[in-house]
Design a protein around this motif. Structure first.
Motif, short mmCIF file in Angstrom:
data_model
loop_
_atom_site.label_atom_id
_atom_site.label_comp_id
_atom_site.label_asym_id
_atom_site.label_seq_id
_atom_site.Cartn_x
_atom_site.Cartn_y
_atom_site.Cartn_z
N HIS A 153 46.92 50.95 39.79
CA HIS A 153 46.22 51.25 38.54
C HIS A 153 45.74 49.99 37.83
O HIS A 153 45.28 50.05 36.70
N ALA A 154 45.88 48.84 38.49
CA ALA A 154 45.53 47.59 37.83
C ALA A 154 44.03 47.45 37.66
O ALA A 154 43.56 47.01 36.62
N GLN A 155 43.27 47.85 38.68
CA GLN A 155 41.83 47.61 38.65
C GLN A 155 41.16 48.25 37.42
O GLN A 155 40.26 47.68 36.84
N VAL A 185 47.11 42.98 38.77
CA VAL A 185 48.44 42.66 38.27
C VAL A 185 49.05 41.67 39.25
O VAL A 185 49.01 41.88 40.45
N SER A 186 49.57 40.58 38.76
CA SER A 186 50.15 39.60 39.67
C SER A 186 51.41 40.18 40.29
O SER A 186 52.04 41.08 39.73
N ALA A 187 51.77 39.66 41.45
CA ALA A 187 52.96 40.15 42.15
C ALA A 187 54.18 39.98 41.25
O ALA A 187 55.04 40.85 41.18
N ARG A 188 54.21 38.85 40.54
CA ARG A 188 55.36 38.59 39.69
C ARG A 188 55.46 39.63 38.55
O ARG A 188 56.52 40.16 38.27
N GLU A 189 54.28 39.91 37.97
CA GLU A 189 54.32 40.87 36.85
C GLU A 189 54.70 42.26 37.35
O GLU A 189 55.49 42.95 36.72
#
Lengths: 564, 340, 363
Positions: free
Chosen positions: A128-130, A136-140
């Motif tokens: 759902h980031a796009q 969304v970064s992997a870390r986030e």
């Protein structure tokens, strides 16, 4: 913490309007859902209850647009103003996970075994980031996965996020599934039989978790279930479905107190209620003592050999009990308690490895099939899954007659006559002898199974979860039948079940198994009413009763006990 | 709740015998592309079988015929005229050898597959049911052979049986037995694993509980249920049998051209022709082989798909409009719907 | 409902520690036991091949019977020790194998081990090339077929797969040769390289025997081009055969995992269909895929024998066919045993790789 519910006001999060779903099958079209309309308001728990074939699961899947290609749906399923049935595939993907999420029945299959739980939760976040512009970064994603795991009470989520599903217990897996559903804070969660695959003590924990989520985050829940106890425990409002239609809709309190429709009344009456209708009602001492002892276990131990290098698994650990002529012994326990193993050992399907087990005076340690075979005609066995316990290639008549043919070599006419008699005593028409197993319903098959077990008039019957694969209303009928037939034939029975209430209805004497040990035994009324062992107390406290008021009180009273 | 449907009967045991026949019942179950594949397979396979049966009528010449009333056949003549598909370097008529080749192929298939089914089924049933050391030894042996290149196994067997080329019957038996040895482990594995699965099924346990003897359980309860997949393996192995036999022929372990027509042998002979651009000696027997194998495989795979509810496509419901999403979703729904 | 079977089911093929068990000895133990299992496999094949080949008589009679006078034949049989009891010969053979002595060929009097070393690399090169073709063609197309299942692309791909593995590899080779070498003249007809580049490559210091690797190492671009041109047709012929099998394998297994709950769970979280196929369904499907791919190594080696004969690719398979024609069963037996060892070791490696992918074994 923002919740993605309708931003324009307090309208319903879900509005189903005249939903109709049709499936194409080999046998032609099946109308799975005929006409369903319902609403779910913010922060509300709505239960959809029904038996198999009622269309409740199909309704649930429709809410997320998860129906297979063979299904045609019409009507409207509105989530935040979007009609799930008619939106584009891309739009549907946006809705899934963000506006509505799903919790599945079987947590062990709903998690991908080859990815870490953190990855699986993050997949939904990344998908759902796009839409929000940018990735969304992997870390986030990971930190949000940790957050979700913490919300559902997984201890040490920073480390557990990198675990694989098989490293969690069943209850924890279901928590992970719920965490994945919560990852994007959807306003609505559809929970499809979320506790059916779990033991009753774990079920209580998951129900508590769902309740907390609703209370803390205001998440609405659509709860799909067949279990009236679960409904009474969690639901605000109840929708009863039968064969694709909504039969009745009311608040939980009203529905349980004053069911309006005939079907609802029948359904509620069929639900076993702990402490009512006990077989040991009014007894003060153990019945049927003094008669011949048919089964005697002394320090019985059954081990499964470990694979190379792994230690042996003790399924049954030092169990002692007796079962006398004419007595019904109820053996209750959760999965892994060893109850089925004991039943199978008595029937000679499992070998015992220690202690002593005498069945009809035959020592089962060092069992020799040849010497035990003559005793087999005195033992009947009813299996859990009625669909699998009949050879699909043979007719019901052939199956039921098999014990007779093996032990007494009758003429075909004699066999046929006896099969007819037995079928009638289990309330099936004698003509069913010519049918094939798949032509019978589950309840009918289980009755035929009972007929097969009883055709040689055995002294001992072992029934291993005989009703757990059946719908509630069918279960009630089979239990009633079992009770009548036991009284008529007078055989002794070992009745094995995970369901305390069911065991109590049939059994004069009840034993509670926990991790292979018999922790408590006594009269049904005693065990249920005044449990002595800590585990029995927890087990009873966990079992939801089908009455919202009573259940709320029990929940309060047992809070301390269940918190452990 | 809906119980998972464990055993779906291949067909309603009471439906008319005709409709229960493996291929017919599958045809009735199929839709769309799957039906197309099944039909294509059926057409190719029947063409193959019919050609074999009517080979004496269809073939213009005998498989070993080198001359007719007009004198010797020319060598390596291009297709056309008297020899529709040309002649080989040895002067055989290509068309005739292609047609007669179907007979050899079918004989090898039938003998090989029947022998391996017979032995493999018995071994698999006994090994799977009895278990213990017999089972372990058989499994290790079967796995060793199974993992080994089947062509090499066939070569070793061909050496053992005939030491090389031989007569029609000898050659066919040699090829068939070589292939049998390759296939036994496959049938053994399939039947054994089915037997082990069925052994744990409640209906077998319930027979055990009532005191049925091992032989009764194996013959009455396991055998019929374990062998349901055999028609499928039969078609798939039939095509493998053709390929193995052709491989043997290609390496010179086939049947003498004077004893029978064999496609692999013809291809071996044709190999040298390719460099000089003579294509018809190899292309036609090769095509015959490919069409036969493709036909059998299409049929086998379609049957496989139709037997497996997960792989089976279904007709769409009445109004033809698809669901909102594609994918194999909702097997559980299917189960619930069909069990209701 | 809750419990179907509560006890661990007794498992008859309990030779291996359960792959699904997380507790216990874990991966190290699994690898060790799987490694030890190589030996009975090889032993059984060696034994079977030895006794089967002797049922028909001794190798000398097979190779030279009829060509030598009986006295001379008997003399040679005695000299080679083939007149001794078969068990004595068997144990002697095992002893020789253990020390790496595979015997001496009858037709050209070479050490079998030396021959294996000479031609093994050619077969290895062919197999690697073909495997590359198979993986590059089979896996992506298999995923496409699974993704578009029951639609036109799926049907086309399935027929393509069936034609691929339904075509005997030597017929495919013949067609490729006819088209690209004879008619179009784009590629060489047969062999591994031109004589000139072959000379250059074999005269290198410590050659690997894999020509394209040697050409790259020595920086000989002309030879590399030549080697590549020769490699294309055999690799495509053998590779397509295996690609068909891989395509079907990937398709079936991915469709299987696509129907699982965890894929539906991913779908319910809004994951795209493409990602569901390529990640969520593909990785769990990979475990059975890799295991079966390991078994295909055997099919490839069998196919290599035929491919090498078709393209005069001077490897083990080509030699095998030559020795078969010469009835030199000592050489045949040597090659067969070597291939058995290769197959057993490859399957071992493949099983370990499959286990490494599966976290239930790793942890």
């Amino acid at each position: 913490m923002t919740i993605n519910i309708d931003k324009h006001g307090t309208g319903p999060v879900l509005d189903i309007d005249h939903l109709k779903v049709t499936f194409a099958t080999d046998a032609g079209d099946v109308y799975a859902v005929k006409d369903v309309s319902l609403e779910v308001n913010p922060g509300e728990v709505v239960a959809i209850v029904g038996e198999s074939g009622s269309g409740k699961t199909v309704t649930a899947k429709t809410i997320l647009g998860l129906l297979p290609e063979t299904a045609i749906s019409s009507g409207a399923v509105l989530i935040n103003g979007n009609n799930v049935i008619s939106v584009s595939a891309a739009k549907l993907r946006q809705i899934r996970g963000r506006d509505v999420a799903m919790v599945f029945q079987e947590p062990s299959t709903a998690l991908n075994p080859v990815f870490t739980v953190g990855w699986q939760i993050a997949e939904g976040i990344r998908a759902h980031a796009q839409g929000k512009g940018g990735k969304v970064s992997a870390r986030e994603a990971k930190s949000r996965a940790i957050e979700a795991l913490r919300k559902v009470g997984i201890p040490d989520p920073e480390n557990r996020v990198d675990y694989y599903p098989h490293q969690f217990s069943g209850g924890q897996k279901q928590r992970v599934v719920i965490a994945a559903a919560l990852a994007l804070n959807p306003g609505l969660i559809v929970a499809d039989e979320p506790t059916t695959a779990l033991d009753v003590t774990v079920q209580a924990e998951i129900l508590q978790l769902l309740r907390d989520l609703r209370d803390t985050y205001g998440t609405s829940i659509v709860l799909i279930t067949h279990n009236m106890g679960v409904v009474a425990d969690l639901a605000d409002r109840v929708v009863v479905m039968y064969q694709g239609d909504v039969v009745e809709e009311a608040t939980a309190k009203v529905l349980f107190a004053e069911p309006k429709q005939e079907y609802t009344r029948k359904l509620l009456a069929a639900v076993p209620h702990l402490g009512r209708n006990s077989a040991s009602e009014g007894m003060t001492t153990r019945a049927h003592q003094g008669g011949k002892v048919l089964v005697e276990a002394k320090g019985l131990t059954i081990e499964y050999p470990g694979r190379l290098g792994t230690p042996a698994f003790k399924a049954v650990d030092g169990v002692s009990f007796t079962l006398s002529e004419g007595e019904v012994f109820g053996l209750v326990g959760e999965s892994g308690s060893g109850k089925t193993t004991i039943g199978r050992a008595i029937a000679g399907l499992n070998r015992t490895t220690g202690g002593s087990l005498k069945v009809l005076d035959y020592e089962m340690l060092n069992l020799k099939e040849r010497t035990f075979k003559p005793l087999r005609k005195e033992i009947g066995f009813v299996f859990q899954d009625p669909a699998a316990s009949f050879n699909p290639q043979l007719t019901i008549g052939d199956c039921v007659a098999e014990p007779l043919i093996i032990h007494s070599n009758p003429t075909p006419a004699q066999a046929r006559k006896r099969v007819g008699e037995l079928l009638e005593s289990v309330q099936l028409p004698a003509s069913y002898a010519d049918r094939f197993p798949h032509e019978l319903s589950g309840g009918q098959r289980q009755r035929a199974s009972l007929a097969r077990a009883l055709i040689l008039n055995p002294k001992l019957l072992i029934a291993d979860e005989p009703t757990s694969a059946l719908d509630v209303s069918v279960q009630a009928v089979v239990l009633e039948l079992f009770k009548d037939i036991q009284a008529e034939f007078g055989f002794a029975a070992l009745f094995i079940s995970h369901d305390l209430a069911v065991v109590d209805i049939l059994s004069h004497w009840v034993g509670v198994l926990y991790k292979g040990k018999l922790v408590e035994q006594g009269l049904g009324t005693q065990v249920m009413g005044a449990p002595q062992h800590d585990y029995t107390r927890r087990l009873i406290a966990s079992l939801p009763v089908p009455d919202p008021d009573e259940q709320a009180k029990r929940r309060e009273a047992n809070r301390a006990l269940l918190a452990r | 709740m809906s119980t998972p449907t464990t055993v779906e009967p291949a067909a309603d045991p009471r439906a008319s015998l005709f409709r229960r026949l493996p291929v017919i019942s599958h045809f009735n179950k199929s839709v769309g592309l799957q039906r197309g594949m099944l039909v294509a397979g059926l057409v190719l396979t029947s063409a193959f079988v019919l050609t074999a049966i009517f080979a004496p009528l269809l073939a213009p010449y005998g498989y070993a015929q080198l001359s007719d009333a007009d004198g010797n056949f020319p060598a390596q003549e291009a297709p056309g005229g008297k020899h529709l598909l040309g002649t080989t370097v040895g002067g055989y008529d290509v068309l005739s050898r292609v047609i007669w080749g179907t007979q050899t192929a079918i004989m090898v298939i039938v003998v090989a597959v029947l022998m391996s089914i017979f032995i493999g089924v018995i071994l698999g049933l006994v090994s799977g049911y009895i278990g213990g050391w017999l089972d372990r030894i058989l499994v290790v042996i079967a796995d060793a052979i199974y993992a080994f290149p089947s062509l090499l196994v066939a070569i070793v067997m061909a050496i053992v049986i005939s030491g090389g080329q031989s007569s029609l019957l000898g050659g066919i038996m040699a090829a068939a037995i070589s292939i049998t040895v390759v296939f036994i482990p496959q049938y053994f594995r399939v039947i054994r694993s089915e037997t082990i699965r069925l052994k744990a099924e409640p209906f077998v346990e319930s027979a055990k509980v009532v005191g049925a003897s091992n032989i009764r359980i194996m013959s009455r309860h396991i055998y019929k249920n374990a062998t349901r997949t055999l028609p499928l393996i039969f078609t798939l192995n039939a095509s493998e049998a053709i390929l193995t036999m052709a491989g043997l022929g290609f390496l010179g372990f086939g049947i003498e051209p004077s004893s029978a027509a064999e496609w692999g042998f013809d291809l071996k002979q044709a190999l040298a022709d390719t460099t000089s651009g003579i294509w018809w000696t190899g292309v036609f027997p090769g095509l015959a082989m490919v069409l036969t194998v493709v036909g059998l495989t299409l049929m086998g795979e379609s049957i496989n798909d139709l037997n497996d509810p997960r792989l089976r496509g279904r007709k769409k419901a009445a109004s033809g409009k698809g669901g909102p999403d594609s994918g194999a979703a909702g097997a559980g729904i299917q189960a619930e719907v069909s069990s209701s | 409902m809750t419990t179907l079977i509560e006890a661990p089911p007794t498992d008859a093929d309990g030779l291996l520690p359960s792959k699904k068990k997380s507790s216990g000895g874990g991966l190290g133990q699994y690898i060790l036991i799987r490694f030890l299992l190589i030996f009975p496999t090889i032993f059984i094949l060696v034994t079977l091949v030895f006794f089967l080949m002797r049922i028909t008589g001794d190798p000398i009679t097979a190779a030279m019977g009829g060509r030598l006078p009986p006295e001379q034949l008997a003399e040679r049989i005695t000299a080679a020790g083939y007149d001794r009891p078969i068990l004595v010969q068997y144990f002697e053979y095992l002893g020789h194998l253990a020390t790496g002595n595979f015997g001496t060929t009858l037709s050209d009097n070479r050490q079998v081990t030396e021959m294996l070393a000479t031609y093994g690399s050619a077969t290895l090169e062919l197999t690697i090339n073909a495997l590359l073709v198979a993986l590059l063609v089979g896996i992506p197309l298999g995923m496409v077929a699974a993704y578009r299942r029951d639609h036109a692309p799926d049907a086309v791909l399935r027929v393509f797969a069936i034609v691929c593995y339904g075509t005997p590899v030597f017929f495919a080779g013949m067609l490729l040769k006819l088209t690209f070498a004879v008619w179009l003249g784009w590629l060489p007809v047969a062999g591994r390289a031109k004589t000139s580049s072959e000379l250059e490559l074999t005269s290198l210091q410590s050659p690997t025997g894999i020509y394209w690797l040697d050409a790259i190492r020595s920086g000989n671009m002309a030879a590399l081009g030549d080697v590549m041109a020769h490699a294309v047709l055999p690799a495509v012929a053998l590779g397509l055969l295996t690609a068909g099998i891989f395509l079907r394998l990937v398709r079936t297994n991915v469709i299987g995992t696509l129907g699982r709950d965890y894929v539906e769970a991913g779908r319910s979280r809004g994951v795209s269909e493409f990602r569901l196929v390529t990640k969520h369904a593909y990785k769990p499907a990979l475990i059975p895929i890799i295991t079966v791919m390991g078994l295909q190594i055997a099919v490839m080696l069998g196919g290599a024998v035929l491919t090498e004969t078709t393209f005069e690719w001077k490897g083990l398979g080509f030699q095998l066919a030559t020795y078969l024609t010469a009835r030199d069963f000592v050489a045949v037996q040597g090659i067969v045993v070597l291939l058995a060892v290769i197959v057993a070791v490859t399957n071992f490696i493949v099983d370990i790789v499959a286990a490494l992918i599966d976290p239930r074994v790793r942890y």
